[in-house]
Write an enzyme that holds these catalytic residues in place. Structure first.
Site, mmCIF file in Angstrom:
data_model
loop_
_atom_site.group_PDB
_atom_site.id
_atom_site.type_symbol
_atom_site.label_atom_id
_atom_site.label_comp_id
_atom_site.label_asym_id
_atom_site.label_seq_id
_atom_site.Cartn_x
_atom_site.Cartn_y
_atom_site.Cartn_z
ATOM 1 N N TYR A 122 -6.971 7.218 2.268
ATOM 2 C CA TYR A 122 -6.173 6.091 2.783
ATOM 3 C C TYR A 122 -7.044 5.223 3.688
ATOM 4 O O TYR A 122 -7.139 4.006 3.506
ATOM 5 C CB TYR A 122 -4.963 6.622 3.565
ATOM 6 N N ASN A 181 0.412 2.050 15.727
ATOM 7 C CA ASN A 181 1.653 2.706 15.249
ATOM 8 C C ASN A 181 2.827 1.751 15.380
ATOM 9 O O ASN A 181 3.365 1.597 16.462
ATOM 10 C CB ASN A 181 1.879 4.009 16.015
ATOM 11 N N ALA A 219 0.867 -1.179 0.000
ATOM 12 C CA ALA A 219 0.000 0.000 0.000
ATOM 13 C C ALA A 219 0.900 1.224 0.000
ATOM 14 O O ALA A 219 2.076 1.156 0.378
ATOM 15 C CB ALA A 219 -0.905 0.034 1.236
#
Ligand code: NAD
Ligand code: UD2
Length: 312
Positions: free
Chosen positions: A148, A177, A81
């Protein structure tokens, strides 16, 4: 002559997360096929001379190529991606090809080849600002604020359609994260830990967007790889998405404190206005992760930073 091993396809395998997974799969004795257009990924991230590794340089938006790449594989880990949220804001048509059409091509190729197991890298971005300030669980209402995030959510829905209609076995992970070595620091939209540690090492000034009290739920790459290996080996997949985080909040100021203490000081730190659309607090309710997988004990931020700073 033993039968050739059926490879595991890792799309985006030359990238930060993918290349660590490739290393682990090869160490486990698997054959690995990587499909990556090297738009962010690097050849140097991969042991290209490894006899059980094959790199196909190409685009997941190319349905014919994806069909060829999936052929003969035992499973797919779909990581390819454009990971930059900002890039999707700037050019949604182009990033849609990678971030959604790529997923659809993987689903369709798996259907045609009868490959069932697929791991998918979704993102906490699909929650938008919902649940902000508390631990977000998988049932939190989805509110994708960017192309996104919308492409990640749409990809989840298509994977579920192919599960119901065609017997695919998707294991969907919503990464919060992730940080660790090989996370590219070169873009202003790279992961904050990769940017802060690289600039500290180079003695370059650090910019904090906001007051530095924004928090994130940081998850070290080695812990994520362990989860992905478990999901590949599991007899059956966990139905529904699973948040990947430690339900721990770390602020940027705390992060800077850790880097400063490890490094014996920091370069100049300036505080600029917050980024438009920036989420202030992001933390994962990881109950499902703990129930459905056997995650390792969390790698501490300090240890992860030591690895990044080459201090251990
Ligand atoms: P990365 O940019 O290092 O890896 C993405 C890889 O995909 C790169 O190697 C890139 O070259 C490749 N790629 C991009 N577009 C492609 C295309 N059209 N065809 C083929 N290859 C293509 O980023 P990463 O952090 O390793 O992210 C891996 C996955 O995890 C991505 O799907 C990302 O959205 C997701 N994710 C990452 C985080 C994080 O904190 N790093 C958080 C949430 C989700
Ligand atoms: C991460 C992912 C994003 C999406 C989201 C979902 C990356 C790079 N971003 O976005 O793809 O999956 O998680 O949770 O993987 N910051 C600074 N100074 C800098 C850089 C960043 O202050 O030089 C701040 C930034 O404004 C933000 C925080 O650090 O407040 C974290 O930024 P980030 O891009 O690392 O991660 P995030 O959560 O915005």
């Amino acid at each position: 002559m033993s039968e050739p091993l059926s490879p595991i396809l890792v799309t985006g395998g030359a990238g930060f997360i993918g290349s660590h997974l490739v290393d682990a799969l090869l160490a486990q004795g698997h054959a690995v096929r990587v499909l990556d257009n090297l738009s962010m990924g690097k050849r140097d991230n991969l042991p290209l001379d490894h006899p059980r590794l094959q790199l196909i340089e190409g685009d997941v938006a190319d349905a014919t190529l994806v069909l060829q790449a999936v052929a003969g594989c035992s499973a797919v880990v779909h990581l390819a991606a454009v990971a930059s949220v900002q890039a999707s804001v700037d050019d949604p048509v182009s990033t849609h090809q990678s971030n959604f059409v790529g997923t659809l091509n993987v689903c369709e190729a798996m259907r045609q080849h009868g490959v069932r197991r697929v791991l998918f890298a979704s993102s906490a971005a699909i929650y938008g600002n919902n649940g902000e300030g508390q631990a977000i669980d998988e049932a939190t209402a989805k509110a994708p604020l960017t192309p996104y995030a919308a492409d990640k959510l749409a990809s989840e829905h298509y994977l579920d359609f192919y599960r119901r209609q065609h017997g695919l076995e998707p294991a969907i992970f919503r990464f919060f994260n992730i940080f660790g070595p090989r996370q590219d620091p070169s873009s202003p939209y790279s992961g904050v830990i990769s940017i802060f540690t690289t600039r500290a090492q180079q003695g370059l000034p650090i910019s904090v967007f906001g007051d530095g009290e924004q928090t994130r739920d940081f998850f070290y790459i080695a812990d994520l790889v362990e989860l992905l290996l478990q999901a590949l080996a599991a007899p059956q997949v966990v139905e529904g998405a699973v948040n990947v985080g430690w339900n721990q909040s770390v602020s940027l100021n705390q992060l800077l404190g850790e880097i400063g203490s490890l490094f014996g000081g920091l370069p100049a730190v300036s505080y600029a206005p917050p980024r438009p659309g920036d989420i202030r607090h992001s933390r994962a309710n990881n109950q499902r992760l703990l129930e459905c997988y056997r995650p390792p004990s969390p790698t501490s931020i300090r240890f992860g930073l030591q690895q990044l700073l080459g201090l251990s």
